[in-house]
Every structure is written in C-alpha cells, then in structure tokens.
Design an enzyme around this catalytic site. Structure first.
Site, short mmCIF file in Angstrom:
data_model
loop_
_atom_site.label_atom_id
_atom_site.label_comp_id
_atom_site.label_asym_id
_atom_site.label_seq_id
_atom_site.Cartn_x
_atom_site.Cartn_y
_atom_site.Cartn_z
N SER B 56 -56.53 20.14 -43.03
CA SER B 56 -57.51 19.78 -41.56
C SER B 56 -57.41 18.61 -40.45
CB SER B 56 -59.57 20.64 -42.11
OG SER B 56 -59.66 19.11 -42.60
N TRP B 57 -57.09 17.76 -41.82
CA TRP B 57 -56.76 16.40 -40.67
C TRP B 57 -55.74 16.26 -39.67
CZ3 TRP B 57 -59.58 10.88 -43.38
CH2 TRP B 57 -60.82 11.22 -43.83
N ASP B 83 -49.95 14.80 -50.19
CA ASP B 83 -50.54 15.44 -51.19
C ASP B 83 -49.85 15.54 -52.12
OD1 ASP B 83 -54.20 16.48 -51.30
OD2 ASP B 83 -52.98 17.11 -52.21
N ASP B 124 -58.10 10.52 -47.26
CA ASP B 124 -59.58 11.67 -47.81
C ASP B 124 -59.48 11.72 -48.91
OD1 ASP B 124 -62.11 13.16 -47.54
OD2 ASP B 124 -60.81 14.74 -46.65
N LYS B 164 -61.55 7.42 -47.66
CA LYS B 164 -62.76 7.57 -47.94
C LYS B 164 -63.28 7.29 -49.15
CE LYS B 164 -62.65 12.28 -49.95
NZ LYS B 164 -63.18 13.64 -49.69
#
Ligand SMILES: C[S@@+](CC[C@H](N)C(=O)[O-])C[C@H]1O[C@@H](n2cnc3c(N)ncnc32)[C@H](O)[C@@H]1O
Lengths: 1019, 269
Positions: B56-57, B83, B124, B164
């Site tokens: 989503s980012w 990721d 994140d 984060k």
C-alpha cells in the site's frame, strides 16, 4: 539527582533458559542466575544478578564447571562453584558482564574448555578466551543476513558445527574452522526459530514458523522426517537418549517428548509420545533433560520453572488391571459369564469389591492374591459401596433397603464384625452416602426415590456396627442427594441443581436449611469443611460437576431456635471439564480433580498446573480416587481405581520425588493493571490483585520485607484481556475489560486459609453481543461506605454514570452520553468544593471536565466531605451527559494514565501520555463563576523515552511515580506544582504498564510494578 | 461472530477498501506526509520502499510520482519495493522478494539504481513477533539499521528517510544514532496507527553523512560492521569484548500526525 534509594525486593517474570547441573537447576531468570537444589525441596540456593539490563537468553556449562551466560549483547563467564554456588548471595557477579556489538544468538565452550564461541545475529562467530579477548572471528562468506536462532555444536577441538536459522526458511550448517558451508537445508517455511545437532553430530533438528519439527541427516543433507503436533510456534528443541528422543517446547504452553524411530536406517519417523501442559498462556522458552533421573525442566514466560517426570507418563508399571477372567485365574473364584464388578473400595491392606452377583472379593496388596470373601444374594445387581477406611469398615447397600457392614482386621485377613440391617421405613433406596460422624461412630444416609419418603440417617458404632441412633428428616423439594459432610450436629447433604441441604440432628422435625442454586448448577460433587474464623463462621469448600467451586461461610446458630446464615465468599470456575472434588493439600494449595472428556485429571488450582492425568473411559465410568497417607514415606500420592471396558484398573499416581515447580510463576502474558488492598494488611502482608492480557485476575499477597509473593486464586470470569482492576474499598474491587465487561468483586480476608474473592455483581451491557472496551472507571462512595456511584468510559467515546445499591445489589444507570468520536482512555470522579466533577481523558490528548453535581440524585455530605448522601428520590429516567465545562489539549497523543491529588485549595491532575510527557494540571475554584478552571503548571516533555504508562502520586502529594515502556521507573518530586526528577531505575519488566504503591506500617513505600512480570520495590 | 468482527474493523480498514489500497497502512504514510510534505516535492524522483508487502505504501508512492506527470518526468522516476513476501505487481513499481538484512539484497537494489541517487527511502518493516520483547525490539531495530545502511549508500544529501519503530526499551539509542546522520529526527505517530500500540515512525529529514566517512557496501559485512567505520558511538568493533558501559541515549521530539478531523483508530463504532 538525589542518591538512589529505590531498591528492588523481588522480581517475577519470564525465565528464558534452564539447565541441570549436578544436583541443581541453573536458570536464567530475567538478568539473574537462580540456582535451585531440586533434591532439597527445590530450595533456591543462589541468586546473582549477571547483567545490568539485559535478560539472560542462554547458558552453557563447561566440563570444568565454568558458566557462560549470554543474552542480548551481554556475555559473562564465571566459575559456577567458586563465583556463585559457594559464594554469598548477591555477590557482585555483574562485574563480569561484557558487551558485544551485536546480539549473541548462542554461546558454547570449546572442547578443551579454554575458549568460548559466540554466534552473533549476523552469522559471525567470535572465538574468545575466558576473559573476553577475541582470539579470532569466523564468518560464512556471503551469508551475513540476520538470524533468529542458531546453535554451536562442539564435537571436538577441531570440529565445530555452526547451525544458523535464517529468516527465509533455510538452515545453514557450516564448519567453523574452514568457514565453509556444509548444507543449506531447505524445507521449512518462514523464520527458523531453533536448530540443534545431536551429540554424535549426525542429526539436525530444526523448527520454524510453520510449527513443524524436521530431522535432517548431516552427511546427506537430507530431510529424514517431520514431526507435527504443536499448535503454535516451537521455541526450543533438544536431543537426548543418544539421539533417539527429542524434547520440544512451544508457544502452545506445552512441552512434548518425541521418539525418533528408524526402520533399518532407511525410513524415519518422529512420533509424539508425551504432551505436558507445563506453563500458562503461552510461551515456554527453556528446556533441559536429566536423563538418569528421567526429569525435564522447563521455563516460561509465566516465570514458572517446572519439573516434569518423563518416565512416569503412561508408565505401565504404575498400573495393574484385571478382567474377570484374570481374577478368576488368579484365584479359585468362578464368575458367571455376565458377571461384572459393581463396586469397590481401597483399604490399606487391599481392595474389596462386589460383583453383580453379590460376590464380595478381596485383592491383597501384599500377596497380590484375589480371594472370595462371601456371597450375598441380596446384593445382586444394584448395589453401592462405601467405606470408612480408617476403621476398615465397608458398607454395601442395595435398592431394597438392605445394608451390609463388614469390619476387617487391620491386615485385612479376617472379618471381625459383620452386621446386616434392613430399613422398614423406606420402600426402596436409590442412594447411600457414608461419612465419619465422630470418634466412635459413622453416619449412613439413605434416600429413596419417593419424594414423600424420609431422608434417613443412621449413626452406627464403629466397633459394634450397631445403630446408635436413627434420624428421619423430611426431604426438601427437588432433592437428590449426591455428597455428604458432617459437621458438629449438622449433616450437610449436597444435591442436584447446585443445592445443599443442612439437617440438624438435634431437631429432626425441623425442615432442612437449604442453600439453593449456588450457580447455574449441576450436581454438587463434594462438600468439605475447611476452617473456622474468629467470628465463628465456618468455611466449606463446595464443588459442582459443571466446573464451579464455591467457598461458603456458614454461621450456625448458638441455640436450636436460631437460624443458619451463609455467604458465598468465593466462586470460580475451573479451566475446563467436570469437577468431582477438591481439597487443600498440606502446603495449603487447593487441589481439584475431575474429568476432561475421557481424561481424569488432578490439578493444582492455586498455582495452575496439572499434577496428573489418566485416560479412563467414557461417560458412565465407575471410578474412585484414594489419597494416600501423606505422613508416610510413600511414593504413591493417589490411587485411581476405575473400570474401563469391563476391566478393573488400579493406577498409582506417584509423588514426584522432586518438587513440581521451582518457581510457580504468575501470569503468562503482560500484566495490564495491579492494585493493592491498602486499607489493611493480611497476616502482616498485603493483598494485591493483577489483571493480565491473558484474561485472568490473580489474587495474592506479598511480604513487605522480602517481596515474596504468595498466589491464592486465578479468577477466570473475564473473557477478554484485562484493561483495569482497582480496589475501591477495603472490601470491594472492580475490574474491566473489552466486551463491555465490568465486574464488582468482594474480598473476604477473615480466614487463615487465604483471602477469598467472589463476584458480587456484573455491570449490565448495552447489547447482547457487546464489543466495546470499558477503558477505565472511577467511584465515589456514599456515607454508608457501601453504595457508590461509578463512571465508566468506553472506546466509542461513551460515558456513563451508574449508582450501585449495595443492599439491593443492583447497578442503576443515571447518566449516559458520548463525548465525541475518540476513544476515552481514563476517567476520574472527584468531589471538590462541594461539587461533583467528572474528568475524562482521550486518545487525542484532551482532558475534559464535567460538573455533574446537579445531574445526580446525590449531594456532597456535610460530615464527610469526600462522600455523597442520597438527596432526591431516585428517578427511573436516565439523564443525558451534560456539556463539558472545560476541554483542554494536554498531550499530543493519548493520555495513558491519570492520577488525581487534592490539597486544601487545589485539585491536581497528573497525566502521562503516549507522547512521552507528564503534565500537571492544577484546577482552581473560581468563586464568582462557581466553577473550576485548569492550568497546566508543569509539562515535562521528555519524561520518558517512550509512552508513559502509569503515574501514581504518593507521600501526600510530594512525590510521583511514573512507569514507561522504556523500562525506567522514575520518582519525581513535586514542588510548587513543578516536576523534578529525583530518581530513576531500570526495571526488568518489559512492556512496563502498571504500578501501585502502599505505605506500610513502618512508613516505607512498597511499589508494585507490572509488565511482562512483576517486581516489588521499596522506596 | 462473523458479523460483529467485521463491524469491529475500523474506519481506516473500510476507507482503504474504498480507495483501492491493499492495506490500511497507506493512511499512515499519507498522514505522515500531511505533516512533513516529503512526497509533495515535485523534484522527488527516485524512491525505495523497503518491507513493502502487500504494497500500500508503494501504491501511494506510485500515485504521487506517476499521476498527472509528463512522460518525460515519468522516465526519470523510479520506485523499487522489497519484501520477504511476494507482492503482486503495482504500476511503475519494481518489486524484489528478498531479505533486507542480507547485504546481497542491498547490492541488488544499488544495481537497479545504477549511479543514480534516491531522494526518499522508507521502511515499514515489522518482523515476526516472538514475544521476547528485547529480541523483537532488536530485530526491528536491525531492519531499520539495514534500511539505514542502504540509505547511506543511495540517498542524496538532504534526502528523507522514514521508518517504522516500536518505542521500546532501547529506542533512545536509535534516536541518538540517527542524529549523527540527519539534521532533524522526529518521532511521529499518525492518527491511523493505533494509540494502543507502540508503533510510531521515525522521520529523518536532511540527510547529512559525516564528511570523513564513505559508506562501502561489502556483502561479507554485517550492518554493524558496515557502520563501524562511521562514528555511530556504540558501533565499534575491537579485539576485545567491551566492558559494560551505558550507551548514548537521546529522546527525539514526539509529534502526532493527521489533522483533528482524522479518525481515531482506537474507537469502535
Ligand atoms: C507492516 S508490513 C508492511 C506494509 C506495507 N508498508 C504496506 O503498506 O502494504 C511489514 C513487512 O515487513 C516485511 N519484512 C519483515 N522482515 C523483513 C526482512 N528482513 N526483509 C524484508 N522484508 C521484511 C514483512 O514481510 C512484512 O510484509
């Protein structure tokens, strides 16, 4: 900053590693090494703080008795005997602490014990001497990603395997000396949480996020087999028994034993052989095995260190069983084809049983011989068997009102007295209960299915077996007797529907006193006398088949005309299953037993662990549990006798030769709130309660000198994680959680067996399927000290004010409304300048003030300025929440905690925020406007480096205690409404979230700090 | 239960669905941007999204960089998302499935960028939570350090780094380290991140590496070793295990993000 004078008295929290060493269990308990002599009652023989802040994650012992401990980036090497065991407690072991620049995943001694190997989180191995000089560094080139787990297997001085668990599912095995890869074992999914190698260096066992255990062949680099069984992640594995067995511990609270079997070394199988529910929700971290003694030791997040017998589990030598044919074969008794055992009882000398054809048979424990005693045709088919073991008396009864009493000689060889009785009063009997009556006699109670028939009790002489007295009572309605207790002149009979009838033998004409429906109620399974307090209240423990246990305090009248009164002072439900009975053991721990489907269990309710369990058949089981004399040097603790698939089984449940636990532990998950009963002490200690994320409340007491905690009860009424718990008076406590749960508890501290606690009332919810959280509550009492008003605040911005009527035991809603759309985190109700103020604090940092004086049917008492009196007639109508009189933004983000203090002129609110700040807001009364106005007099922006989770004012407003997620406990001085840091100390409790303070009789403050664990401090 | 648990999902979850975001996390980045405007700079060209799944980012970044832009502008823009988990494709985003703590992964990212510098790096990342608070915090911080390692190799001077964090025991040590590399370090908490969680974001503005230090990525070096030549106090390697010493700690200013109209993610309706 002033001299530090805060001192930690005790700490309870996660233990991450344990190891057997000689007669001892060495455990890493937070930053401490704790050593227990498990043969000497589990005595804690040594405790040393090894690291200043870091927890001990692992330890290793060399053959020379050196101890290597590591955790986080800290390492320490000491001599176990010289530096620790043979030294005074609290020796300065901390001076050995060394720091590495990376996290240390594992550490081991070299084969010659001269070096240590440290595996870091980036797959590097440091080889150091014992004083911390790095001799060399080894890496596996190109494989420097982060590890969650890894181990070092030292096979010889030159052969050392490094086993690294990566986050991408691979297990890297590499050779230390050549820095070369042996295998990257692929098969698991997700991060690898543990890898270990067998002692011969041939096998690897690994576990991961995927909950499986995989065994690999090192030579071939091939997966041999997979073990499934754990229902959550597995944290630790260890081979034992020459690599043929494996032990695992997991997030599912269990410790499991696995058998690795091979078929000619071709196919392999990992079979689950034992499951031990060892810890409380949920993580078990450490495990070790002592093979000679067949013991496992585990340690968990709950702070428990548990010893487990891994031999006894299903050990066939502890059980004997007989079919009718077996009995026949071993004796000359001939049984009919359909003949079965109908009843039995165990005596010291052996077992007496009766068959469906009325044969009374005996099994002698010494000779192990079965023998026919006699045959009674009257007892064909229906019969019941009871006994008074102490006097070697057995009592059989049938449904035709016949009784047969036999008394045996103490060796069981002869029947010394025999008595046959018939009751003419009853048409039929369908139940017979027996209990010791007094020194000379026993009591037999007989009941018929006809409700109009009397309930007959026979007092029978122990020596002659003749009736001394016969009592005929009128049966209460809906009465079906199920268990019996005799107390003084009273006969207490448990019945179905959770009811108890109390008959008075001095007055048979008087109808029984009935204690009705103790809970929703199935059959009462056991009533046992516990103790008497100074007010002549007699305490009884009562169990119910549907899982509830109650403690009832009964007052018997001093003369025959008075009436019995009672009070339920404790009520709780066991974890799961049916409850058949309970008792206090010699340590004062409450032991329950019953069934979980086909499993019979014995459970230590005080400390929440299973003592034993046994698979023993379906619903219509016939069974009896016989406790063995505790004073004897007996190995056996209980005998469970049951009939399963028409075989008679005698199962010995042995005492563990070592203690069941070395530390009993507290909560398995974070403590969210802690509250001390401050008004009075209990046996010179303080009662306190903790509420946890694990949904339970624990009631215990702590010693103000040693900080030692004694557990009493674990209350399981909440179904969601606790939000708050608070003693609101010396008798009452409130707890709240999600799903709109708010419970009002009543404490009883009048008995010596421990404080008791029961629910008085539950707050009504707004819907049948509530999903709001009650974030906080506060109360103001009326002058009677029993009634109160309470404000409750909700996650949907809702605010309610209730009145609790103690006499009627009801909560009545007075005011209801909603502030805005933000979640409200805190509330306070205060009387200030003869008016009643409501404060709420929100997730967006606001503090809101309401004046509710005119909206409640109470006025401030003239005599007791901090209490209310009823004023107007209570309206049925619910009033809407008035508009706030003031709103101010204090914090940038949620106000996590709020504490109020009033002095002569001002009302002060201390707030702790998610924004790391602590604020002081001073409210002053404006005479002309008739209202209050607040001003922020102090705002300490960096009061912590993370969220402030609790603020407690103490020393009459002179000091403030704060806790914060940065694990620093701070004490502030408040002068002229300005905060000044006076002391700060690190706490081992991670996720520090709650605190309370009591000032004891020596004017010393005791601080309880809760988080992942609990610490007790003195200041 | 089915119905009620659905009702319980908060507004941000519903909003994300409506607006086509793969996760509610999108609003955290948007709210951080509302405060700091780091994505509103028209010169923003190349960005790296670490620990990006489900993405989503990256969606937010893709919109910001590629909506209403000329082809010419588009040609010089680039988004790389990394990721452990696989990610379904997003327009204008290059995705990579890899472990960001592995130096080889960083090497691959650098290769994708060639000689170009990035303007913005975000992460994140959230590791598997074990329940061992200290280990969880450490691994979380290592994700940040890995992201930071990449940042030092690729971020242009003055660029922005967002990551984060979980504000636990050692968070002040991290603040202090970041202070060496950036002009301004703020701990920001968007309203869409739950007040009951310890999650927050570190917003590091104005990248300014020490002048005497050249970051040099070596696949055989761990993050710690990488930084050991830079003066990030604790990160020294020596031939001795250090005696215990208190590390430098610092508290970053705290800032709440999202306007007053933003919804409260703790509230249930
Ligand atoms: C909260 S999610 C990110 C959500 C994302 N920003 C979005 O908006 O969709 C955290 C991610 O960190 C990833 N992660 C954790 N450890 C990692 C590692 N070592 N390397 C790469 N990704 C990692 C996880 O796989 C997970 O997808």
């Amino acid at each position: 900053m002033a001299e530090t004078c805060m001192k930690e008295l005790s700490h309870y929290g996660p233990s991450l590693c344990v190891k057997f060493y000689k007669n001892y269990v060495v455990s890493g308990y937070g930053p401490f090494i704790q050593i227990y002599d498990y043969h000497d009652n589990g005595k804690l023989i040594h405790k040393s703080k090894m690291f200043r802040k870091n927890k001990i994650h692992g330890l290793s012992v060399s053959s020379e008795g050196k101890l290597l401990v590591f955790g986080s980036r800290s390492v320490s090497v000491v001599d176990l005997d010289d530096d620790l065991i043979n030294n005074d407690e609290n020796v300065d072991a901390i001076r050995f602490e060394k720091l590495n620049s990376e996290w240390i995943i594992n550490g081991e001694f070299s084969a010659n014990g001269k070096f240590i190997y440290l595996l870091t989180s980036y797959n590097k191995v440091l080889i150091c001497d014992l004083i911390g000089n790095v001799v060399s560094e080894k890496v596996l080139p190109g494989e420097r990603s982060i590890l969650y787990s890894g181990s070092i297997k030292v096979l010889s001085n030159d052969k050392v395997l490094i086993n690294a668990g990566t986050v991408m599912g691979g297990v890297l095995i590499w050779d230390l000396s050549t820095e070369s890869k042996i295998h990257n074992l692929l098969g698991h999914e997700g991060s690898i949480f543990h890898v270990t190698v067998s002692d011969n260096g041939e096998l690897v066992a690994s576990c991961s996020d995927d909950r499986s255990i995989r065994i690999w062949d090192i030579k071939l680099g091939k997966e041999l087999c997979i073990g499934w069984g754990h229902t959550a992640r597995i944290w630790n594995l260890k081979f034992f028994s020459n690599g043929t067995k494996l032990v695992s511990v997991s997030e599912d609270s269990t410790c499991r034993i696995w058998d690795l079997r091979s078929n000619n070394n071709e196919t392999f199988e990992l079979r689950l052989s034992q499951v031990h529910e060892a810890h409380l929700i949920k993580n078990v971290w450490g495990v070790d095995i002592q093979e000679e003694e067949n013991l496992a030791v585990t340690s968990g997040n709950d702070g428990r260190i548990k010893l487990i017998d891994i031999k006894d589990y299903g050990d066939p030598s502890n059980e004997i069983s007989f079919s009718m044919d077996d009995i026949s074969e071993k004796s000359v008794i001939k049984f009919n084809k359909e003949e079965i055992i109908k009843g039995f009882h165990q005596f010291k000398f052996g077992l007496i049983a009766i068959t469906s054809l009325g044969k009374i048979i005996k099994f002698d424990f010494e000779t192990e011989v079965w023998q026919l005693i006699s045959v009674y045709d009257k007892f064909v088919s229906y019969s019941s068997t009871n006994a008074i073991v102490k006097h070697n008396i057995i009592i059989f009864s049938n449904n035709k009102c016949d009784l047969l009493l036999l008394k045996f000689s103490s060796d069981g060889h002869d029947i010394t007295v025999k008595q046959e009785l018939h009751l003419d009063e009853l048409s039929k009997t369908n139940n017979c209960l027996v209990e010791e009556f007094n020194e000379e006699s026993l009591l037999v109670c007989l009941e018929s299915p006809n409700p109009r028939d009397k309930f007959i009790c026979l007092q029978i002489n122990n020596e002659t077996l003749t009736i001394v007295e016969k009592y005929s009572f009128t049966k209460p309605e809906n009465f079906v007797s199920s268990c019996l207790e005799v107390f003084q002149h009273y006969i207490l009979v448990g019945s179905r529907f959770a009811t108890i009838a109390i008959f008075d033998k001095r007055n048979v004409d008087k109808s029984a006193y009935i204690i009705k429906r103790l809970n929703h109620g199935d059959t009462t399974t056991n009533i046992a006398y516990v103790e008497c307090n100074e007010h002549q209240s007699h305490l009884f423990s009562v169990t119910n088949r549907d899982g509830y246990y109650n403690f009832i305090s009964i007052n018997f009248p001093s003369d025959c005309n008075g009436s019995i009164t009672y009070k339920v002072i404790h009520s709780n439900k066991i974890m799961k299953g049916f409850l058949e009975g309970a008792f206090f053991n010699d340590k004062g721990e409450y032991i329950t037993y019953g069934f979980k489907s086909s499993l019979f269990y014995i459970y230590n309710e005080t400390h929440c662990y299973e003592i034993a369990s046994q698979v023993c058949g379906g619903a219509h089981r016939q069974w009896k549990l016989f406790p063995c004399d505790s004073d004897e040097e007996e190995e056996t603790q209980f005998t469970l006798i049951y009939i399963k698939a028409s075989r008679l089984h005698l199962k010995r449940i042995n005492k563990l030769s070592v203690p069941e636990t070395l530390e009993s532990g507290l909560h398995g998950r974070e403590i969210r709130d802690v509250t001390i009963l401050k008004e009075k002490s209990y046996n010179d200690e303080y009662i306190f309660c903790t509420g946890s994320e694990d949904t339970t409340l624990k009631l215990g007491q702590f010693n103000t000198v040693t900080g030692k905690v004694t557990n009493h009860w674990t209350e399981r009424k909440h179904v969601s994680g606790l939000q708050r718990c608070k003693f609101i008076s010396e008798k009452l406590m409130i707890s709240s959680s999600a799903r709109e749960e708010l419970l009002l508890w009543e404490i009883n501290d009048e008995f010596q067996s421990g404080p008791y606690i029961t629910i008085r009332q539950t707050l009504p919810t707004s819907s049948d399927n509530p999903d709001l959280r009650i974030m906080d509550f506060d109360t103001i009492f009326l002058t009677n000290g029993l009634d109160f008003i309470v404000s409750t605040v909700y996650s949907d911005s809702g605010v309610k004010i209730w009145y609790y009527d103690h006499a009627k035991n009801i909560f009545k809603l007075l005011i209801e409304g909603r502030y805005s759309t933000v979640c409200i985190l805190n509330t306070s109700l205060e009387i200030f300048r003869n008016q009643v103020w409501l404060f709420i604090a929100t997730t967006d940092g606001q503090l809101i003030t309401y004046n509710i004086t005119d909206y409640i049917p109470f006025a401030v008492s003239k005599e007791e300025k901090s209490r209310l009196v009823a004023q107007s007639v209570m309206n049925e109508e619910i009033i809407g929440l008035p508009l706030p009189i003031g709103t101010m933004v204090v914090h940038q983000s949620g106000i996590k905690t709020m504490n109020i203090f009033q002095d002569d002129n001002n009302l002060k609110i201390y707030t702790g925020g998610d924004d790391n700040a602590i604020g002081i807001i001073v409210f002053k009364y404006d005479q002309t406007k008739g209202t209050i106005e607040g001003n922020i007099t102090s705002f300490e922006k960096n009061a912590g480096s993370s969220t402030i989770t609790s603020c407690v004012v103490f020393n009459h407003g002179k000091n403030l205690l704060s806790t914060s997620v940065d694990q620093i406990v701070r004490i502030w001085t408040v002068e002229d409404d300005i905060l000044r840091l006076s002391e700060q100390k690190y706490t081992t409790c991670a996720d520090t979230g709650a605190a309370d303070i009591v000032t004891d009789k020596n004017d010393s403050n005791k601080l309880l700090i809760g988080g992942v664990g609990l610490s007790i401090w003195e200041s | 239960m089915g119905k009620s648990s659905k009702d319980k999902r908060d507004l941000y979850y519903r909003k994300a669905k409506e607006q086509g975001y793969r996760a509610r996390s999108a609003f955290k980045l948007l709210q951080l941007n509302d405060q700091f405007h780091f994505l509103d700079d028209t010169n923003l060209k190349r960005v790296v999204d670490l620990c990006a799944a489900p993405g989503s980012w990256s969606q937010v970044l893709s919109k910001k960089l590629f909506n209403d832009t000329t082809l010419e502008q588009q040609n010089e823009r680039k988004i790389v998302a990394v990721d452990l988990q696989p990610m379904s494709p997003i327009d204008h985003v290059v995705t990579l499935q890899a472990d960001i703590t592995h130096p080889k992964t960083l090497k691959r990212i650098l290769e994708i960028f060639g000689n170009e510098k990035a303007d913005f790096v975000c992460s994140d990342g959230a590791p598997d939570v074990t329940g061992l608070h200290d280990l969880d915090e450490y691994v979380q911080q290592q994700l940040i350090m890995s992201a930071l390692q990449l940042t030092t190799c690729i971020l242009k001077e003055g660029g922005t780094f967002v990551a984060k964090i979980f504000r636990g025991r050692d968070i002040d040590m991290l603040y202090s380290q970041l202070g060496y590399l950036f002009e301004n370090v703020v701990c920001a908490k968007p309203k869409s991140s739950r007040g009951t969680s310890l999650e927050a974001f570190i917003v590091c503005l104005g990248y300014k590496p020490p002048s005497n230090w050249k970051p040099r990525l070596d696949v055989d070096f761990s993050v710690e070793e990488f930084f050991s030549t830079c003066n990030l106090n604790k990160l020294q390697i020596s031939d001795k295990l250090q005696d215990w010493h208190e590390e430098e700690r610092k508290i970053a200013p705290f800032m709440s993000c999202g306007d007053l109209q933003s919804f409260d993610s703790d509230a249930t309706y």
